[in-house]
Design a protein around this motif. Structure first.
Motif, PDB file in Angstrom:
ATOM      1  N   ALA A  41      76.659   2.364  44.793  1.00  0.00           N
ATOM      2  CA  ALA A  41      75.294   2.232  45.303  1.00  0.00           C
ATOM      3  C   ALA A  41      74.813   3.542  45.921  1.00  0.00           C
ATOM      4  CB  ALA A  41      75.220   1.103  46.324  1.00  0.00           C
ATOM      5  N   THR A  42      75.676   4.190  46.692  1.00  0.00           N
ATOM      6  CA  THR A  42      75.314   5.456  47.326  1.00  0.00           C
ATOM      7  C   THR A  42      75.074   6.538  46.275  1.00  0.00           C
ATOM      8  OG1 THR A  42      76.565   4.855  49.298  1.00  0.00           O
ATOM      9  CG2 THR A  42      76.026   7.187  49.018  1.00  0.00           C
ATOM     10  N   SER A  43      75.920   6.595  45.265  1.00  0.00           N
ATOM     11  CA  SER A  43      75.749   7.582  44.190  1.00  0.00           C
ATOM     12  C   SER A  43      74.432   7.364  43.459  1.00  0.00           C
ATOM     13  CB  SER A  43      76.905   7.490  43.196  1.00  0.00           C
ATOM     14  OG  SER A  43      78.103   7.850  43.811  1.00  0.00           O
ATOM     15  N   ARG A  44      74.087   6.108  43.234  1.00  0.00           N
ATOM     16  CA  ARG A  44      72.836   5.814  42.527  1.00  0.00           C
ATOM     17  C   ARG A  44      71.624   6.193  43.382  1.00  0.00           C
ATOM     18  NH1 ARG A  44      71.021   0.483  39.171  1.00  0.00           N
ATOM     19  NH2 ARG A  44      69.086   1.403  38.461  1.00  0.00           N
ATOM     20  N   MET A  45      71.720   5.951  44.691  1.00  0.00           N
ATOM     21  CA  MET A  45      70.621   6.369  45.571  1.00  0.00           C
ATOM     22  C   MET A  45      70.455   7.879  45.532  1.00  0.00           C
ATOM     23  SD  MET A  45      70.533   3.914  48.925  1.00  0.00           S
ATOM     24  CE  MET A  45      72.217   4.208  49.432  1.00  0.00           C
ATOM     25  N   GLN A  46      71.570   8.624  45.541  1.00  0.00           N
ATOM     26  CA  GLN A  46      71.492  10.080  45.474  1.00  0.00           C
ATOM     27  C   GLN A  46      70.835  10.536  44.181  1.00  0.00           C
ATOM     28  OE1 GLN A  46      75.591  11.191  46.032  1.00  0.00           O
ATOM     29  NE2 GLN A  46      75.326  11.468  48.238  1.00  0.00           N
ATOM     30  N   ARG A  47      71.128   9.831  43.110  1.00  0.00           N
ATOM     31  CA  ARG A  47      70.616  10.216  41.802  1.00  0.00           C
ATOM     32  C   ARG A  47      69.162   9.795  41.603  1.00  0.00           C
ATOM     33  NH1 ARG A  47      73.488   6.961  38.062  1.00  0.00           N
ATOM     34  NH2 ARG A  47      71.666   5.649  37.997  1.00  0.00           N
ATOM     35  N   ASP A  48      68.799   8.581  42.043  1.00  0.00           N
ATOM     36  CA  ASP A  48      67.506   7.998  41.669  1.00  0.00           C
ATOM     37  C   ASP A  48      66.438   8.011  42.757  1.00  0.00           C
ATOM     38  OD1 ASP A  48      68.751   7.454  39.274  1.00  0.00           O
ATOM     39  OD2 ASP A  48      69.053   5.338  39.686  1.00  0.00           O
ATOM     40  N   ASP A  59      72.053  10.714  58.755  1.00  0.00           N
ATOM     41  CA  ASP A  59      71.229   9.587  58.316  1.00  0.00           C
ATOM     42  C   ASP A  59      71.754   8.977  57.021  1.00  0.00           C
ATOM     43  OD1 ASP A  59      69.596   9.762  60.529  1.00  0.00           O
ATOM     44  OD2 ASP A  59      68.058  10.962  59.511  1.00  0.00           O
ATOM     45  N   ARG A  60      72.219   9.821  56.093  1.00  0.00           N
ATOM     46  CA  ARG A  60      72.812   9.287  54.862  1.00  0.00           C
ATOM     47  C   ARG A  60      74.039   8.450  55.182  1.00  0.00           C
ATOM     48  NH1 ARG A  60      71.876  14.550  53.078  1.00  0.00           N
ATOM     49  NH2 ARG A  60      74.102  14.984  53.186  1.00  0.00           N
ATOM     50  N   SER A  61      74.804   8.885  56.180  1.00  0.00           N
ATOM     51  CA  SER A  61      75.981   8.132  56.604  1.00  0.00           C
ATOM     52  C   SER A  61      75.581   6.764  57.140  1.00  0.00           C
ATOM     53  CB  SER A  61      76.745   8.923  57.663  1.00  0.00           C
ATOM     54  OG  SER A  61      77.817   8.166  58.157  1.00  0.00           O
ATOM     55  N   TRP A  62      74.514   6.722  57.954  1.00  0.00           N
ATOM     56  CA  TRP A  62      74.040   5.439  58.485  1.00  0.00           C
ATOM     57  C   TRP A  62      73.589   4.519  57.352  1.00  0.00           C
ATOM     58  CZ3 TRP A  62      75.288   3.489  62.837  1.00  0.00           C
ATOM     59  CH2 TRP A  62      75.489   4.284  63.958  1.00  0.00           C
ATOM     60  N   VAL A  63      72.863   5.062  56.397  1.00  0.00           N
ATOM     61  CA  VAL A  63      72.424   4.249  55.254  1.00  0.00           C
ATOM     62  C   VAL A  63      73.642   3.720  54.503  1.00  0.00           C
ATOM     63  CG1 VAL A  63      71.207   4.281  53.034  1.00  0.00           C
ATOM     64  CG2 VAL A  63      70.191   5.410  55.026  1.00  0.00           C
ATOM     65  N   GLY A  64      74.665   4.555  54.339  1.00  0.00           N
ATOM     66  CA  GLY A  64      75.889   4.114  53.675  1.00  0.00           C
ATOM     67  C   GLY A  64      76.556   2.961  54.409  1.00  0.00           C
ATOM     68  N   LEU A  65      76.558   3.013  55.742  1.00  0.00           N
ATOM     69  CA  LEU A  65      77.120   1.914  56.525  1.00  0.00           C
ATOM     70  C   LEU A  65      76.332   0.632  56.331  1.00  0.00           C
ATOM     71  CD1 LEU A  65      78.040   3.747  59.844  1.00  0.00           C
ATOM     72  CD2 LEU A  65      79.615   2.804  58.153  1.00  0.00           C
ATOM     73  N   ILE A  66      75.013   0.757  56.254  1.00  0.00           N
ATOM     74  CA  ILE A  66      74.162  -0.408  56.032  1.00  0.00           C
ATOM     75  C   ILE A  66      74.422  -0.990  54.645  1.00  0.00           C
ATOM     76  CG2 ILE A  66      71.759  -1.171  55.757  1.00  0.00           C
ATOM     77  CD1 ILE A  66      71.115   0.969  57.971  1.00  0.00           C
ATOM     78  N   VAL A  67      74.559  -0.127  53.654  1.00  0.00           N
ATOM     79  CA  VAL A  67      74.865  -0.580  52.293  1.00  0.00           C
ATOM     80  C   VAL A  67      76.187  -1.345  52.287  1.00  0.00           C
ATOM     81  CG1 VAL A  67      75.539   0.208  49.979  1.00  0.00           C
ATOM     82  CG2 VAL A  67      73.529   1.174  51.095  1.00  0.00           C
ATOM     83  N   GLN A  68      77.203  -0.778  52.916  1.00  0.00           N
ATOM     84  CA  GLN A  68      78.515  -1.428  52.939  1.00  0.00           C
ATOM     85  C   GLN A  68      78.441  -2.768  53.657  1.00  0.00           C
ATOM     86  OE1 GLN A  68      81.671   1.023  54.374  1.00  0.00           O
ATOM     87  NE2 GLN A  68      83.236  -0.351  53.616  1.00  0.00           N
ATOM     88  N   ALA A  69      77.719  -2.838  54.758  1.00  0.00           N
ATOM     89  CA  ALA A  69      77.576  -4.108  55.485  1.00  0.00           C
ATOM     90  C   ALA A  69      76.854  -5.141  54.633  1.00  0.00           C
ATOM     91  CB  ALA A  69      76.839  -3.886  56.809  1.00  0.00           C
ATOM     92  N   GLY A  70      75.867  -4.680  53.883  1.00  0.00           N
ATOM     93  CA  GLY A  70      75.113  -5.602  53.012  1.00  0.00           C
ATOM     94  C   GLY A  70      75.962  -6.156  51.886  1.00  0.00           C
TER      95      GLY A  70
END
Length: 71
Positions: A41-48, A59-70
């Motif tokens: 998911a994180t790789s796709r966000m970086q790409r798209d 901030d990217r780290s925080w978003v990654g934590l939110i993705v993992q929690a989701g």
């Protein structure tokens, strides 16, 4: 008295036996795949998503934590 925890980080989980209902097997499979799904998911966000690349590393780290929690 110790309290049991549902946190997967504290105790490794054993795969559900073949006779266990499919919901339990699906839960186990999802638990095992969480890291891979978060990375994808994180790789796709970086790409798209251009906005994601513009975030600071923190901030990217925080978003990654939110993705993992989701997941």
């Amino acid at each position: 008295m110790p309290v049991a925890s549902d946190s997967p980080e504290q105790a490794p989980r054993q795969p559900a036996p073949a006779g266990v209902p499919s919901r339990a097997r699906a839960t186990e499979a999802l638990t095992r795949a969480t890291g891979s799904l978060s990375t994808t998911a994180t790789s796709r966000m970086q790409r798209d998503m251009g906005w994601f690349q513009e975030l600071s590393a923190e901030d990217r780290s925080w978003v990654g934590l939110i993705v993992q929690a989701g997941i």
